[in-house]
Enzyme design. Structure first.
Site, PDB file in Angstrom:
ATOM      1  N   SER A   1       0.834  -1.201   0.000  1.00  0.00           N
ATOM      2  CA  SER A   1       0.000   0.000   0.000  1.00  0.00           C
ATOM      3  C   SER A   1       0.874   1.258   0.000  1.00  0.00           C
ATOM      4  O   SER A   1       0.530   2.250  -0.644  1.00  0.00           O
ATOM      5  CB  SER A   1      -0.978  -0.003   1.166  1.00  0.00           C
ATOM      6  OG  SER A   1      -0.288  -0.177   2.369  1.00  0.00           O
TER       7      SER A   1
ATOM      8  N   ASP B   1       8.722  -3.078  -5.277  1.00  0.00           N
ATOM      9  CA  ASP B   1       7.323  -2.706  -5.060  1.00  0.00           C
ATOM     10  C   ASP B   1       6.928  -1.519  -5.933  1.00  0.00           C
ATOM     11  O   ASP B   1       5.881  -1.517  -6.583  1.00  0.00           O
ATOM     12  CB  ASP B   1       7.077  -2.357  -3.587  1.00  0.00           C
ATOM     13  CG  ASP B   1       7.490  -3.484  -2.657  1.00  0.00           C
ATOM     14  OD1 ASP B   1       7.761  -4.593  -3.154  1.00  0.00           O
ATOM     15  OD2 ASP B   1       7.546  -3.251  -1.444  1.00  0.00           O
TER      16      ASP B   1
HETATM   17  C1  GLA Z   1       9.605  -5.247   0.780  1.00  0.00           C
HETATM   18  C2  GLA Z   1      10.492  -4.237   0.058  1.00  0.00           C
HETATM   19  C3  GLA Z   1      10.932  -4.748  -1.305  1.00  0.00           C
HETATM   20  C4  GLA Z   1      11.505  -6.159  -1.214  1.00  0.00           C
HETATM   21  C5  GLA Z   1      10.596  -7.073  -0.398  1.00  0.00           C
HETATM   22  C6  GLA Z   1      11.208  -8.422  -0.153  1.00  0.00           C
HETATM   23  O1  GLA Z   1       8.394  -5.385   0.107  1.00  0.00           O
HETATM   24  O2  GLA Z   1       9.823  -3.015  -0.102  1.00  0.00           O
HETATM   25  O3  GLA Z   1      11.854  -3.865  -1.889  1.00  0.00           O
HETATM   26  O4  GLA Z   1      12.799  -6.150  -0.694  1.00  0.00           O
HETATM   27  O5  GLA Z   1      10.254  -6.503   0.848  1.00  0.00           O
HETATM   28  O6  GLA Z   1      11.349  -9.119  -1.342  1.00  0.00           O
END
Ligand code: GLA
Length: 389
Positions: free
Chosen positions: A129, A175
């Site tokens: 989110s 993300d």
């Molecule tokens: C979180 C982080 C990502 C990634 C994941 C694990 O979502 O924001 O950048 O490192 O953890 O894969």
């Protein structure tokens, strides 16, 4: 949703002027966890849930932010010359951080703006989110200020920059990239060492991707995440003394085994092992998918979970319960924790005709063991962030 957001905008800020609407999705990662800050590969897809916004430029330098998810907090007011993080600013630290990052990167914001938001990603679920809010803000600023030269990849990078430097979470690029660059019915096979990517169509003939929300979020998330990252950086430096690599993602499993003794702590060895093996698993999983070998994809997902649980140690009891239950449910092709860890969600591939029993049986067993309900979402893969009108 767009309509409701605009209605609230009219009510709060008036209906005059050029009000525009936007959407940025959350994401689920299919495989490739904790590899994105280790120069490895990830394989996320954008969801059809995410964050909506209505926004309009102002004539002065005021910024007004309102979230329909936090009605009781009311309208939050700040100004362009007051973009500093503060605890009391709560969720608004994300949009503020992106505005700050635009300025830092030389994209001058020449006026303030009014924004209303609504998100339908379950809070604290680990379905990004916050990244969706960052990419949404970037999309708004790109559009309203006419920064046409900014690509969506750059919007993702600015989002990550703001999260790292304004919000103090040392996340990788996965993300924000998934939220900015997602594509309907596709997962993104992204090489985080150079941001080369390829879309892989997810056409599962007789199976569905199911997300299970444990509805727990353990508080160590931020600090434990940054600890893992530091451990990997130290392990990399130790390895660089004996082998010529830029990132842990440069190593095959065999190369890692040959040089691992250069890493002087057992814990760091486990962390680096995960990063190396998980990256290789991700490459193999995408290959398997291309060959329509979904069973192999599922086995690699299961192995990913074991590694995240035992070597990277980012799982937790509730998540392990969900994954164990899934592994013991007929019709489940693969199941693992997804996202940063310490709670949040699992992702499973489940045969079509087993989805109903999956939800029913695991739902009941989880409630009995943990004491509260889990939530289930059958995944629809959507597009990345966009201007809606
Ligand atoms: C979180 C982080 C990502 C990634 C994941 C694990 O979502 O924001 O950048 O490192 O953890 O894969």
């Amino acid at each position: 949703m767009k309509k409701q957001v605009v209605e609230v905008f009219h009510k709060l800020y008036g209906a005059d002027g050029d009000i525009r609407t936007y959407f940025a999705p959350g994401r689920v990662n299919l495989i490739g966890e904790h590899t994105d800050y280790n120069g490895g590969h990830v394989f996320p897809c954008a969801l059809t849930i995410g964050t909506y916004a209505a926004a309009r430029l102002r004539k002065d330098d005021r910024i007004r932010l309102y979230s329909m998810n936090f009605e009781s907090l009311g309208v939050f007011e700040t100004s362009l010359d007051d973009l500093i993080p503060s605890e009391k600013a709560g969720w608004t630290n994300y949009p503020k951080g992106v505005m700050w990052a635009f300025e830092k990167k030389g994209y001058k914001l020449t006026s303030g703006l009014d924004i209303v938001l609504y998100g339908n990603i379950p809070n604290g679920s680990g379905l990004s989110s916050s990244a969706s809010l960052e990419v949404l803000t970037g999309t708004i600023l790109k559009d309203l200020f006419g920064f046409d030269e900014l690509s969506m990849t750059e919007i993702a990078l600015i989002g990550q920059y703001s999260e790292n430097n304004f919000n103090g979470m040392n996340c990788g690029i996965m993300d924000q990239f998934a939220s900015a660059m997602g594509k309907k019915d596709c997962a993104i096979f992204l090489d985080t060492s150079n941001l080369n990517y390829e879309y892989a169509k997810i056409e599962l003939e007789d199976a569905k991707i199911v997300i299970t929300n444990s509805k727990v979020k353990h508080s160590l998330v931020g600090s434990a995440y940054n600890d893992r990252r530091n451990e990997c950086e130290t392990a990399l430096k130790e390895l660089q003394a004996v082998v010529d690599i830029q990132t842990l993602g440069d190593l095959t499993e065999e190369e890692f085994e040959a040089h691992k003794d250069a890493i002087k702590s057992e814990v760091r060895q486990k962390r680096a092992k995960h990063a190396v093996y998980e990256n290789q698993r991700t490459i193999k999983a995408v290959d398997a998918l291309k060959q329509n070998d979904i069973e192999e994809f599922g086995r690699l997902m299961n192995a990913s979970h074991v590694s995240l649980r035992d070597d990277y140690e980012v799982s937790c009891e509730e998540i392990d319960i969900l994954v164990d239950l899934a592994w013991n449910t007929p019709g489940v092709i693969g199941s693992r924790i997804t996202g940063g860890g310490f709670g949040g969600c699992t992702v499973s591939i489940v045969k079509n005709d087993a989805v109903d029993t999956f939800i029913e049986k695991i739902g009941a067993a989880y409630k009995e063991k943990v004491g509260h309900d889990a939530e289930f979402y059958v995944v629809e893969i959507g597009d990345g962030a966009k201007v809606l009108d």
